[in-house]
Design a protein around this motif. Structure first.
Motif, PDB file in Angstrom:
ATOM      1  N   LEU A 168      27.098  58.950   6.614  1.00 39.84           N
ATOM      2  CA  LEU A 168      26.916  59.659   7.675  1.00 39.84           C
ATOM      3  C   LEU A 168      26.154  58.939   8.794  1.00 39.84           C
ATOM      4  CD1 LEU A 168      25.430  63.168   6.134  1.00 39.84           C
ATOM      5  CD2 LEU A 168      27.729  62.613   6.748  1.00 39.84           C
ATOM      6  N   THR A 187      25.243  56.732  13.750  1.00 32.72           N
ATOM      7  CA  THR A 187      25.151  57.970  13.092  1.00 32.72           C
ATOM      8  C   THR A 187      26.408  58.676  13.487  1.00 32.72           C
ATOM      9  OG1 THR A 187      22.830  58.023  12.840  1.00 32.72           O
ATOM     10  CG2 THR A 187      24.193  60.172  12.719  1.00 32.72           C
ATOM     11  N   ARG A 191      26.440  64.829  12.549  1.00 35.95           N
ATOM     12  CA  ARG A 191      25.320  64.646  11.703  1.00 35.95           C
ATOM     13  C   ARG A 191      24.022  64.201  12.477  1.00 35.95           C
ATOM     14  NH1 ARG A 191      26.609  66.324   6.562  1.00 35.95           N
ATOM     15  NH2 ARG A 191      24.438  66.803   6.514  1.00 35.95           N
TER      16      ARG A 191
END
Length: 261
Positions: A168, A187, A191
């Motif tokens: 993630l 990222t 998320r």
């Protein structure tokens, strides 16, 4: 310019001093990891030297010995060089865009935040190479300075947030220097705003501190989320600088043939 081995050049520290934060760590990283490439106008007593890694270039020396063809290989990259190189860059590329950058150095270590339910934040291992390789192509830059996902995963210089086998968020040393490790973070879009990047940075910078080095952080002046994350993670602004994003090389343009009347 000709491609050379750094071993062909004694006294590299004269060109790229060691122990510098931010872009200054690029040359040390290229030398330590073998992930970079080096060029000079000549091997014997060069007057200009360049080192590149991922899509970043450090250029030093006397620009008067350069031609547009010498610089053409650096099209579509980010060049950090003294101001005296600006006319040479302008002659070599269709466009040269100054990009204001901010350099932060970590002054305070932060604790590892508690991750959301179902998420594990930990140091990368060699077995994580397939997960890194599975990131969307637009995020592949995160492992480019190491020469690919396998080398980053095995380096011991990366942390990631996982949901099962899916990555993630990644925080890693992007340029490994002798005194500073310049870090980078990415990222996945769905998320963000879950403190995953902060958790990865906290784990990574604790490792950097344990190695006896200091973490640094570079970002665009306009990248407010990155600046906020740096501040939250204990980094403070040290200086500002400019690197230049280059367009297509002039030398590669082909004149269109005139249309007969």
């Amino acid at each position: 310019m000709i491609e050379i081995s750094p071993q062909q050049l004694p006294a590299l520290s004269r060109w790229f001093p060691t122990g510098s934060p931010g872009p200054g760590a690029l040359a040390e990283h290229a030398l330590a990891t073998g992930a970079g490439r080096w060029w000079a106008d000549r091997v014997d007593r060069p007057s200009v030297l360049a080192v590149s890694c991922a899509d970043h270039v450090l250029l030093r020396g006397d620009p008067s010995s350069l031609t547009p063809d010498d610089l053409a290989r650096f099209a579509g990259q980010y060049i950090e060089a003294p101001a005296r190189f600006r006319p040479s860059l302008g002659s070599a590329f269709e466009r040269v865009v100054p990009w204001e950058r901010m350099l932060y150095v970590q002054h305070a270590q932060v604790s590892l935040p508690r991750p959301p339910r179902g998420v594990t934040v930990r140091r990368l291992t060699p077995e994580d190479a397939p997960a890194l390789a599975g990131l969307h192509p637009e995020h592949a830059w995160i492992h480019a300075s190491w020469g690919g996902p396998g080398r980053l995963a095995a380096s011991g210089h990366g942390w990631a947030a996982f949901s099962r086998s899916r990555i993630l968020s990644v925080a890693c040393t992007y340029f490994l220097g002798s005194a500073y490790e310049d870090i980078a973070v990415v990222t996945v879009p769905d998320r963000r705003r879950e403190s995953l990047a902060l958790a990865g940075v906290a784990g990574l910078t604790a490792d950097i501190q344990a190695r006896g080095r200091t973490a640094s952080w570079c970002c665009s002046r306009d990248n407010r989320p990155s600046r906020l994350l740096a501040w939250t993670a204990g980094f403070r602004l040290t200086r500002e600088y400019v690197h230049h994003a280059t367009g297509r090389a002039m030398a590669h343009q082909v004149q269109a043939a005139p249309v007969p009347a």
